[in-house]
Design a protein around this motif. Structure first.
Motif, mmCIF file in Angstrom:
data_model
loop_
_atom_site.group_PDB
_atom_site.id
_atom_site.type_symbol
_atom_site.label_atom_id
_atom_site.label_comp_id
_atom_site.label_asym_id
_atom_site.label_seq_id
_atom_site.Cartn_x
_atom_site.Cartn_y
_atom_site.Cartn_z
ATOM 1 N N LEU A 57 0.857 -1.189 0.000
ATOM 2 C CA LEU A 57 0.000 0.000 0.000
ATOM 3 C C LEU A 57 0.892 1.238 0.000
ATOM 4 O O LEU A 57 1.800 1.360 0.824
ATOM 5 N N ARG A 58 0.620 2.131 -0.911
ATOM 6 C CA ARG A 58 1.377 3.384 -0.962
ATOM 7 C C ARG A 58 0.467 4.492 -0.449
ATOM 8 O O ARG A 58 -0.640 4.682 -0.959
ATOM 9 N N PHE A 59 0.925 5.175 0.580
ATOM 10 C CA PHE A 59 0.055 6.171 1.217
ATOM 11 C C PHE A 59 0.848 7.382 1.680
ATOM 12 O O PHE A 59 2.071 7.317 1.860
ATOM 13 N N ALA A 60 0.112 8.496 1.820
ATOM 14 C CA ALA A 60 0.689 9.718 2.405
ATOM 15 C C ALA A 60 0.256 9.770 3.870
ATOM 16 O O ALA A 60 -0.889 9.475 4.190
ATOM 17 N N ASP A 61 1.170 10.141 4.747
ATOM 18 C CA ASP A 61 0.923 10.135 6.190
ATOM 19 C C ASP A 61 1.302 11.521 6.731
ATOM 20 O O ASP A 61 2.481 11.868 6.786
ATOM 21 N N ARG A 62 0.303 12.311 7.083
ATOM 22 C CA ARG A 62 0.559 13.686 7.518
ATOM 23 C C ARG A 62 -0.210 13.978 8.820
ATOM 24 O O ARG A 62 -1.203 13.315 9.112
ATOM 25 N N LEU B 151 -3.619 8.928 3.694
ATOM 26 C CA LEU B 151 -4.356 8.989 2.431
ATOM 27 C C LEU B 151 -3.811 7.949 1.464
ATOM 28 O O LEU B 151 -2.596 7.899 1.217
ATOM 29 N N VAL B 152 -4.720 7.131 0.919
ATOM 30 C CA VAL B 152 -4.318 6.024 0.045
ATOM 31 C C VAL B 152 -5.006 6.196 -1.305
ATOM 32 O O VAL B 152 -6.164 5.817 -1.466
ATOM 33 N N PRO B 153 -4.337 6.787 -2.286
ATOM 34 C CA PRO B 153 -4.981 6.931 -3.605
ATOM 35 C C PRO B 153 -5.062 5.598 -4.337
ATOM 36 O O PRO B 153 -4.084 4.855 -4.404
ATOM 37 N N ASP B 154 -6.250 5.289 -4.843
ATOM 38 C CA ASP B 154 -6.478 4.059 -5.611
ATOM 39 C C ASP B 154 -7.660 4.331 -6.527
ATOM 40 O O ASP B 154 -8.800 4.411 -6.064
#
Length: 430
Positions: free
Chosen positions: A17-22, A32-35
């Protein structure tokens, strides 16, 4: 008939899983996990508050708020979340565990911003008043009556926690005590909300058809103005003493149709290095009809109508439960003897290569299925963050399970499934 070969778990691909963590300045953490596979999004907002955080003498408060959060805010009417989700083809719900309370929605992605607004609105301006409190307290007590008192084995779950823990608040369970809820005052509930429902005690996960920067902008806009109190958030510091002797309890109830027994063993927390081996041990004992308990107690000997094991891994040390419900006409002692033989076996005999391969495939398949929906992805990240401390751990789970060896399974069985580490609850017809 020749058995079909087991597909190797190592050959099953689980994409990372590729995600942004802020994190906002007020402490709200957003993952946030764009898919873009489907034009929908899953939104989860989890608060670090569960049954173990209920105030002494006020069990059920965390669960009560799972209901109160749908009763409207200073700007919205009750059930607004329903209208914002169900009226556009989506859905919503919430659940409470011993450690967290999680609220979630799945909607078409063009409705994402309004759901972020709605979640921020109920975090910042929830209506906690006497009418809502009275109404939802009755709903929670009705749920207790339905799930605990009316269900034939509903009380058994409560009894396992109550007797296996002597001092830790996990012993109170989650659903709450009707007597303690009825004794609570509105001021108690308002204080509980102020203590735990704050941005620095929440994790927001959005997975699906989204643009990271656009979504982050909406999060800053709607969640950013909510201030976090300067007071510290209380955390449970109670440590359950090491159990040194077996405890056995017998309970009876008029609505129990068949005798049952649960053995509960203390195990470490979800973040412990033994957690993966305990999950594999659970699968060896009870995952599917090829598992040891099903084959021995149900299929071959017809001693039980159900037999299963579960590693209940929590933020703090949990329980490994093994439960058997007798078949009609079978004495509980006979079922317990057969269960004991299987537990002796798992303490003496590691799983063979075929057994471990089957379990590995079951676990890998489960991880793949979890990644097929936005809601599955969001919940996996919530649990990894709040129960194990790091969302990135989801990308190492398959590797972690495949590294479990037969000797690891044998070791954790010998370490934790010891008689002096267990509490036995016999649950019998009155």
């Amino acid at each position: 008939m020749t058995a079909l070969p087991t597909i190797s778990a190592a050959s099953i691909a689980v994409a990372p899983l590729r995600f942004a963590d802020r994190t906002l300045p007020n402490g709200l953490r957003a993952i946030l996990v764009p898919d873009r596979r489907v034009p929908a999004v899953a939104i989860n907002v989890a608060y670090r508050v569960g049954g173990k955080d209920d105030p002494p003498g006020r069990s059920g408060f965390a669960h009560l708020f799972e209901h109160l959060m749908f009763k409207g805010t200073s700007d919205t009417a009750p059930e607004t979340i329903d209208r914002l989700t169900e009226d556009v083809g989506g859905y919503n719900n919430a659940f409470t565990t011993e450690d967290i309370t999680n609220y979630y929605e799945v909607v078409p992605s063009n409705h994402l911003e309004r759901l972020l607004w709605a979640e921020a609105d109920r975090l910042g301006s929830l209506n906690v008043n006497a009418d809502n409190f009275a109404t939802e307290r009755d709903v929670v007590i009705g749920e207790y009556d339905q799930r605990i008192l009316a269900e034939p084995y509903g009380m058994l779950d409560e009894l396992v926690n109550r007797e296996a823990y002597t001092v830790h608040p996990y012993r109170r369970g989650v659903i709450g005590s009707p007597e303690e809820l009825n004794a609570a005052a509105l001021a108690d509930v308002v204080a509980f909300h102020a203590t735990y429902y704050r941005p620095d005690n929440a994790v927001l996960v959005v997975a699906g058809d989204l643009d990271v920067e656009e979504t982050w902008g909406w999060i800053e806009r709607w969640f950013g103005p909510i201030t976090a109190p300067s007071t510290p958030i209380p955390r449970v510091q109670v440590v359950e003493p090491v159990q040194t002797a077996e405890r056995v309890y017998t309970y009876r109830a008029p609505n129990v149709p068949l005798p049952a027994v649960e053995e509960a063993y203390h195990i470490p927390a979800a973040a412990h290095p033994d957690a993966a081996a305990l999950d594999v041990l659970e699968a060896v004992l009870s995952a599917g009809r090829s598992s040891r308990l099903y084959q021995s107690l149900i299929y071959r000997r017809s001693l039980a109508t159900s037999a299963y094991a579960g590693a209940d891994l929590r933020q703090q040390p949990g329980l490994f439960g093994v439960r058997v419900t007798c078949a009609r006409g079978v004495a509980l002692d006979d079922a317990r003897a057969a269960l004991g033989a299987e537990l002796d076996r798992v303490r003496e005999e590691p799983p063979d290569a075929d057994e471990l391969a089957r379990v590995g495939t079951q676990i890998a398949s489960s991880l793949v299925r979890q990644r097929q929906t936005n809601s599955g992805v969001a919940l996996a990240l919530i649990r990894a963050t709040l129960e194990r401390g790091d969302p990135a751990l989801v990308n190492h789970d398959l590797e972690r399970y495949l590294a479990v060896s037969p000797d690891d399974v044998l070791r954790v069985a010998r370490t934790y499934l010891r008689p002096e580490n267990r509490t036995i609850i016999e649950y019998l017809p009155a």
